[in-house]
Scaffold this motif. Sequence first.
Motif, short mmCIF file in Angstrom:
data_model
loop_
_atom_site.label_atom_id
_atom_site.label_comp_id
_atom_site.label_asym_id
_atom_site.label_seq_id
_atom_site.Cartn_x
_atom_site.Cartn_y
_atom_site.Cartn_z
N SER A 279 119.02 62.92 -68.09
CA SER A 279 119.13 63.28 -66.60
C SER A 279 118.14 62.16 -66.07
CB SER A 279 118.16 64.52 -66.69
OG SER A 279 117.59 64.75 -65.40
N GLU A 422 120.73 65.23 -71.02
CA GLU A 422 121.27 65.25 -69.83
C GLU A 422 121.09 66.35 -68.86
OE1 GLU A 422 125.49 64.74 -71.05
OE2 GLU A 422 125.10 62.75 -71.13
N ASN A 423 120.89 67.46 -69.69
CA ASN A 423 120.54 68.62 -68.99
C ASN A 423 119.13 69.42 -68.54
OD1 ASN A 423 123.18 69.33 -68.83
ND2 ASN A 423 123.21 70.18 -70.65
#
Length: 452
Positions: A279, A422-423
């Motif tokens: 992220s 990424e989340n």
Amino acid sequence: MEKRKREVELMIELAKSIVSKSLKKGADECDVFISIDEEFSATVKDGEVESLKQAVTHGLGIRVFKNKKIGFAYTTDFSNFAIEKAIEEAILIANNSTPEEDNILPQVEGKRQNDVKIFDPNVNSISVDEKIKIAFEIEKFAKSYDTRIGVESTGFGNLIQRRIIANSNDFAGEYEGTLFEIYCSVIATENSQSQTAFYNSVNRFYDNLEPPEIVAQRASVRALQLLNPKKIKTGRYPVVFDPMSAAVILSYISQAVNGKNAYRKMSFLSDKMNEKIGSEILTVFDDGCMDFGIGSKPFDDEGIETKKKVIIENGFLKMFLLDSITAKKFGQSPTGNAYRRYNTIPSPSPLNFYIKPGDKTAEEIIKEINEGLLVTKLIGFGVDIVSGNFSKGASGLWIKNGEFAFAVDKITIADNLQNILENIVLIGNDLIFFGNIASPTILVSEMTVASD
């Protein structure tokens, strides 16, 4: 103080003499690593001292380089005879090893050392009785916190670490560090059902430990909040990791950015340098010169000065952790992350490895969730660093409409580590070090949560 100074001088002289002898016996290059640990631990259970330990352990490792070949030997016997034998063994192993172009002793530029606060000068003024008293206090506070709490054990421990390094590139250095830990392990019982929990406080300085009543309280709360768990429906949900469980996630990332794993293609991040792997709000540091840091030291275990480094910056992978030989394989400079014991050769390892905190409290993060999971405990294995696949048992609290609804137990959470990175959509401001790998509360937008 004078005695301590003389002891250090003698150890440095010993290390230098071993280097000199190794060169005379045929080594092209040599480094010597000496460790001396003074350890104390006291464990209390049911109002009695269950165990008491005071020990000093020491050893030295000798690494020699000859014709681009490495030999290594170690000994816990510091007599001349044992050291001579270890030198001869290291050279014999080097003679029979396979040469590699990168097998060269590192040059230590500038010979500068950080002035980092890792030694508590009051360590020897704390009596054994006082240390045991603290363990008893933790037990007393936990037992009085709630009638449902039973105390499995409490304890106090401290460690004095001395490290001496010398090599044939004219480096010689030493440092001394202290570590203190207090802990509480409890079991909460209600309706014939029980839950365990653990909480500890660790610091380089005694006065920086959390108070005994806080350690007892936090262990008790962690156990009590897991009582009377309910079933949930398997699905994809937002998952919050508290600082303890988030640090476990980050420990797998530290393995993935280990240069040795990356070079051997044994990491899901091996070929991701300078690529976006997380992220944009995610930044991860490794800082070996942080005052009071659990993993801090003035130089790494090859004598290279430690520093603060950005490993992941706004989601982009910027650096692997490298010792000198692994760095040569990448055509880069070492990062000051060499770690060794007296009986091992150096390899990369994190120092103080942590996620940069955000600006939200844990409570504010919870309020953002309509329905999801707060993980307070991760259990078992189930992580593959090569593929990044992640599947672990977990316990925690179910969240509905921004509030805790009930406890959940014996569930499984699963995803891929890169997806998890990424989340990450929110990062808390509650960074706390329970060891050298640390994280604030983090919120992952979606993971598979399965009920047994």
